[in-house]
Enzyme design. Structure first.
Site, short mmCIF file in Angstrom:
data_model
loop_
_atom_site.label_atom_id
_atom_site.label_comp_id
_atom_site.label_asym_id
_atom_site.label_seq_id
_atom_site.Cartn_x
_atom_site.Cartn_y
_atom_site.Cartn_z
CG HIS A 82 -1.75 1.24 1.31
ND1 HIS A 82 -2.92 1.35 0.59
CD2 HIS A 82 -1.60 2.41 1.96
CE1 HIS A 82 -3.46 2.53 0.82
NE2 HIS A 82 -2.68 3.21 1.64
CB SER A 183 -8.06 6.02 7.69
OG SER A 183 -8.45 6.07 6.36
CE LYS A 187 -8.85 3.01 3.67
NZ LYS A 187 -8.92 4.40 3.30
N1 URA Z 1 -5.45 7.48 2.99
C1 URA Z 1 -6.45 6.87 3.66
O1 URA Z 1 -6.97 5.85 3.22
N2 URA Z 1 -6.84 7.40 4.82
C2 URA Z 1 -6.30 8.51 5.36
O2 URA Z 1 -6.69 8.93 6.42
C3 URA Z 1 -5.26 9.14 4.64
C4 URA Z 1 -4.85 8.59 3.44
#
Ligand code: URA
Length: 433
Positions: A82, A183, A187
């Site tokens: 990522h 955040s 994911k």
């Molecule tokens: N990318 C994300 O998915 N979340 C964030 O808070 C910042 C960048």
């Protein structure tokens, strides 16, 4: 339990219990608390931070707010990467095929571009016929067959993050380490891979503008991943300057292909080898030096390029475009930016270059905007390079001539010249495990 009391507690800088954090996430996702209450707590978190335990609990609660992808049907070690986002960052298109060609199982969900940063899904869709939506079954079958699939985020992945992120965007609460870490990691945990390599960008085109902040974010994310039982590595890499020479969707796919053929720019190649080697250490358990040589070998013997071609074919794209990039449609119009002086490029602001590319049609201001796949920028010189008056610094491409004026202004704003030599910046600052 009352959200009012939770907000008050965090406002006074106290530590929240797991139950309080889980209550917040579930009531925010179910619409049981008001948006102004959510944003009040987010602002209190921005000011007073969160402990490691609070951040890990917040992340897991957000990950579990939606689908948790089950990759157990994949035979082998699943590994994800990522990037925290940048300009000209086409590393997934290079790194994922390298790792898959060497036995890693890369079942990757990627995003679309928004604002000045590009997205892998848009880049892949610039290839004729390429499908970025697959059923769960087809996705798993393809990874079992060829070791690689890259698709758009499907299903209902971390919906609590979607809700919180939209509110953070509108209330100046994005740049908080516990909020960014939770955040991103919610994911990644929901996406299911066993090993995760994070490319945490630092500099003018990144969320985190300083190396110290980027390292703190990387450490927070590595700790979250480990506490959830994943194998983690974070690489802190330069995003003060765009990565490689191409910015814009099909231009970046072409550059990725050239890099897989061994003709890539030194900076892009080095960052990709670093990321791939770290992924391979997780996959194979071998040392970094050995994995670095393996990654270089997959470029040298053509196996990584072949893997990209296989993925394109499996996902409905025309693989001829990978072997002959002249098949990508060209933009109708181009404009050369010339150096107005003899000297050196002192600085090239990555975010502004990203905005210039967006203004040419390569990106979106809002999710609904249509993309011009051929639009973008090819950089001929970057920070530290010597230029003579009249040399081409960059070529801008678009299918809509009226877009040049604003894009040229933005590009010129991004570039500063110096009469004296300029030190080149490091590409990789550190690796955190
Ligand atoms: N990318 C994300 O998915 N979340 C964030 O808070 C910042 C960048």
């Amino acid at each position: 339990m009352r959200i009012y009391d939770i907000i008050l507690k965090k406002r006074y800088g106290e530590e929240l219990t797991d139950e309080e954090i889980e209550f917040f996430v579930s009531s925010a996702s179910n619409g049981e608390i008001e948006d102004y209450q959510i944003t009040a707590l987010l602002m209190a978190i921005c000011f007073n931070g969160m402990t490691k335990r609070e951040t890990a609990t917040l992340t897991l609660a957000m990950a579990r707010s939606g689908d948790m992808v089950d990759l157990s049907a994949i035979d082998g070690y699943t590994v994800d990467k990522h990037s925290t986002g940048g300009v000209g960052d086409k590393t997934t298109l290079i790194v994922a095929p390298i790792v898959a060609s060497l036995g890693g199982k890369v079942a990757k969900m990627s995003g679309r571009g928004l604002g000045h940063t590009g997205g892998t899904v848009d880049k892949l869709e610039s290839i004729e016929g390429f499908r970025t939506t697959l059923s769960g079954e087809d996705f798993l079958n393809q990874v079992n067959k060829i070791g690689l699939s890259v698709i758009g985020q499907s299903g209902d992945l971390a919906p609590a993050d979607k809700k919180l992120y939209a509110l953070r965007n509108d209330t100046a609460t994005v740049d908080s380490i516990p909020l960014i870490a939770s955040s991103i990691m919610s994911k990644k945990l929901a996406a299911g891979s066993k090993g995760i390599v994070l490319d945490v960008k630092t500099g003018s085109g990144a969320f985190m503008k300083s190396v110290e902040e980027s390292e703190a974010l990387a450490k927070a994310m590595v700790e979250i991943g480990k506490s959830a039982g994943r194998d983690m590595v974070a690489v802190i890499s330069n995003m003060d300057i765009p990565l490689g020479n191409a910015v814009g969707n099909s231009l970046e796919v072409i550059e990725a292909v050239e890099t897989l053929k061994g003709n890539g720019s030194a900076d892009l190649t080095a960052v990709c080898i670093e990321l791939a080697a770290n992924m391979l250490t997780l996959v194979t358990g071998k040392d970094k030096e050995t994995c670095t040589e393996m990654a270089k070998g997959a470029i040298a013997d053509g196996s990584a390029l072949e893997k990209l071609g296989q993925m394109v074919a499996e996902q409905g794209g025309n693989p001829d475009w990978i072997y002959d990039t002249s098949l990508f449609p060209k933009a109708e119009f181009e404009y050369e930016i010339k150096s107005e002086t003899d000297g050196y490029i002192e600085h090239m602001d990555a975010e502004k270059i990203g905005v210039a590319s967006l203004l040419l049609g390569a990106g979106r201001n809002t999710k609904a905007d249509e993309i011009d796949f051929a639009a973008g920028i090819i950089l001929k010189a970057k920070t530290g390079d010597k230029v003579a008056k009249g040399d081409t610094v960059a070529t801008l491409y678009t299918n809509n001539k009226t877009k040049f004026s604003a894009a040229v202004d933005k590009f010129n704003e991004a570039v500063k010249y110096s009469q004296t030599p300029v030190e080149k910046q490091p590409l990789i600052y550190s690796v955190i495990k």
